[in-house]
Design a protein around this motif. Structure first.
Motif: not given
Length: 145
Positions: A17-27, A9-14
């Motif tokens: 949030x991984x989608x919000x971290x910019x990729x290397x190309x975006x950085x 459940x904790x993994x499903x909820x978090x």
């Protein structure tokens, strides 16, 4: 067993949030854009309708780096880079201005289009080369102003 359910459940909820971290190309693109701003360049994402004969795969929305032009009766032009070093106008004719062509050939290979209008001179760039390509773009834009 309850511990496993809690971890699941904790993994499903978090996980969203991984989608919000910019990729290397975006950085990398953010770094290029911040450096361009420090150099005095303006930038915006611009939607483009590329000519039907333009065979390179280009994004629908492209980074447009530009500088304002000085007031006056300056020539207006637009060229597309169909392959590295080959610049064509809207009638598919090569650039005939020797000085302009020399400056165009110094641009990075992922510069798709250059344009000088009444108010702006712009380079539509794929930003693949990174910060090291910014001096060539800045030099070109300053020459076209």
């Amino acid at each position: 067993m309850n511990l496993w359910w809690m971890l699941f459940l904790l993994a499903a909820l978090l996980s969203p949030l991984a989608w919000l971290v910019p990729s290397r190309a975006q950085l990398g693109a953010m770094d290029v854009r911040m450096q361009a701003r420090r150099l005095g360049l303006s930038m915006q994402l611009s939607g483009q309708d590329w000519p039907h004969w333009f065979e390179r795969t280009v994004p629908r929305s492209c980074a447009q780096y530009f500088l304002l032009r000085k007031a006056g009766n300056l020539p207006q032009w637009c060229y597309w880079q169909v392959e590295p070093g080959t610049w064509l106008d809207k009638w598919r004719e090569p650039c005939a201005d020797g000085d302009l062509l020399e400056h165009l050939r110094r641009l990075p290979p992922d510069a798709y289009k250059v344009e000088a209008g009444v108010q702006l001179v712009s380079v539509y760039w794929g930003e693949k080369g990174g910060v090291q390509d910014l001096p060539q773009i800045l030099d070109f834009l300053r020459q076209g102003v």
